[in-house]
Scaffold this motif. Structure first.
Motif, PDB file in Angstrom:
ATOM      1  N   LEU A 266      -6.344  -0.136  -3.715  1.00  0.00           N
ATOM      2  CA  LEU A 266      -4.959  -0.053  -4.159  1.00  0.00           C
ATOM      3  C   LEU A 266      -4.762  -0.977  -5.352  1.00  0.00           C
ATOM      4  O   LEU A 266      -5.123  -2.152  -5.306  1.00  0.00           O
ATOM      5  CB  LEU A 266      -4.016  -0.435  -3.024  1.00  0.00           C
ATOM      6  CG  LEU A 266      -4.144   0.414  -1.752  1.00  0.00           C
ATOM      7  CD1 LEU A 266      -3.213  -0.111  -0.668  1.00  0.00           C
ATOM      8  CD2 LEU A 266      -3.857   1.869  -2.051  1.00  0.00           C
ATOM      9  N   HIS A 267      -4.198  -0.437  -6.422  1.00  0.00           N
ATOM     10  CA  HIS A 267      -3.897  -1.196  -7.643  1.00  0.00           C
ATOM     11  C   HIS A 267      -2.432  -0.984  -7.986  1.00  0.00           C
ATOM     12  O   HIS A 267      -1.799  -0.042  -7.490  1.00  0.00           O
ATOM     13  CB  HIS A 267      -4.767  -0.691  -8.811  1.00  0.00           C
ATOM     14  CG  HIS A 267      -6.223  -0.896  -8.617  1.00  0.00           C
ATOM     15  ND1 HIS A 267      -6.854  -2.091  -8.871  1.00  0.00           N
ATOM     16  CD2 HIS A 267      -7.200  -0.047  -8.198  1.00  0.00           C
ATOM     17  CE1 HIS A 267      -8.149  -1.968  -8.621  1.00  0.00           C
ATOM     18  NE2 HIS A 267      -8.380  -0.745  -8.206  1.00  0.00           N
ATOM     19  N   GLU A 268      -1.909  -1.826  -8.851  1.00  0.00           N
ATOM     20  CA  GLU A 268      -0.529  -1.627  -9.288  1.00  0.00           C
ATOM     21  C   GLU A 268      -0.337  -0.275  -9.933  1.00  0.00           C
ATOM     22  O   GLU A 268       0.697   0.361  -9.775  1.00  0.00           O
ATOM     23  CB  GLU A 268      -0.127  -2.721 -10.298  1.00  0.00           C
ATOM     24  CG  GLU A 268       0.340  -3.994  -9.664  1.00  0.00           C
ATOM     25  CD  GLU A 268       0.860  -4.974 -10.697  1.00  0.00           C
ATOM     26  OE1 GLU A 268       1.508  -4.548 -11.665  1.00  0.00           O
ATOM     27  OE2 GLU A 268       0.609  -6.168 -10.511  1.00  0.00           O
ATOM     28  N   GLU A 269      -1.354   0.185 -10.669  1.00  0.00           N
ATOM     29  CA  GLU A 269      -1.266   1.463 -11.379  1.00  0.00           C
ATOM     30  C   GLU A 269      -1.408   2.662 -10.459  1.00  0.00           C
ATOM     31  O   GLU A 269      -1.107   3.788 -10.837  1.00  0.00           O
ATOM     32  CB  GLU A 269      -2.368   1.575 -12.454  1.00  0.00           C
ATOM     33  CG  GLU A 269      -2.451   0.422 -13.419  1.00  0.00           C
ATOM     34  CD  GLU A 269      -3.269  -0.740 -12.864  1.00  0.00           C
ATOM     35  OE1 GLU A 269      -4.360  -0.535 -12.291  1.00  0.00           O
ATOM     36  OE2 GLU A 269      -2.793  -1.878 -13.001  1.00  0.00           O
ATOM     37  N   GLY A 270      -1.964   2.454  -9.275  1.00  0.00           N
ATOM     38  CA  GLY A 270      -2.141   3.571  -8.355  1.00  0.00           C
ATOM     39  C   GLY A 270      -3.291   3.335  -7.394  1.00  0.00           C
ATOM     40  O   GLY A 270      -3.808   2.231  -7.260  1.00  0.00           O
TER      41      GLY A 270
END
Length: 183
Positions: free
Chosen positions: A116-120
């Motif tokens: 999981l990343h901030e971008e998606g």
């Protein structure tokens, strides 16, 4: 015999690979679905490319998805996977109404499959596809090493290439018949 927990993990891993392919297909503008309720056809995911391609309206392919932590990378960049013989024999057939392909997704053995990343959300792994149609029979009893070209990617371009090459109509071989010899 495979212990129950190993069977559960194998089923979950397989389900993840199928969901992976469906997510990539959906994100690539391809229609996708389950071809049957049971995997008796050696086909886990049906893919469809919308529109007219090579004289075929909405080309389609049935994909057998294998998910593994044992996907080998060869020196030339291609992949190698040990496919069970019953699946190999079905996928090499040339008489399917809808063509079959094999997609193999290699996962990290440490268990991290999603980040999981901030971008998606990122699916972690790599894989490729190959058509085994027309391949020769092999004398092996349990598995057969299959080469998957690294260029057959499991992304928009790779899946569209799969459908454009293998999902379009092909001529049916017609036996040579001399009508004068029929009597």
């Amino acid at each position: 015999m495979v212990p129950p927990r190993a069977r559960e993990l194998n089923a979950l891993q397989g389900d993840f690979g199928e969901a992976w392919l469906e997510a990539v297909a959906a994100g690539s503008g391809l229609l996708h679905g389950r071809p049957a309720s049971l995997d008796l056809q050696k086909a886990d995911v049906a893919l469809y490319l919308l529109g007219l391609v090579g004289g075929t309206y909405n080309p389609s392919v049935l994909v057998q998805v294998k998910t593994t932590v044992d996907l080998r990378r060869l020196a030339d960049g291609d992949y190698s996977y040990d496919l069970d013989m019953s699946t190999y024999d079905v996928l090499r057939r040339t008489d399917h109404g809808t063509p079959r392909t094999l997609a193999v997704i290699g996962l990290s053995p440490d268990g991290e499959h999603v980040r999981l990343h901030e971008e998606g959300t990122l699916l972690v792994g790599a894989g490729a596809w190959v058509s085994l149609e027309g391949r020769p029979a092999v004398p092996n009893e349990s598995t057969c090493a299959v080469r998957l070209p690294a260029g057959n990617t499991l992304d928009r371009e790779g899946l569209q290439r799969m459908l454009s090459r293998h999902g379009v109509r092909r001529s049916t071989p017609v036996p040579v018949v001399d009508p004068w010899e029929l009597s």
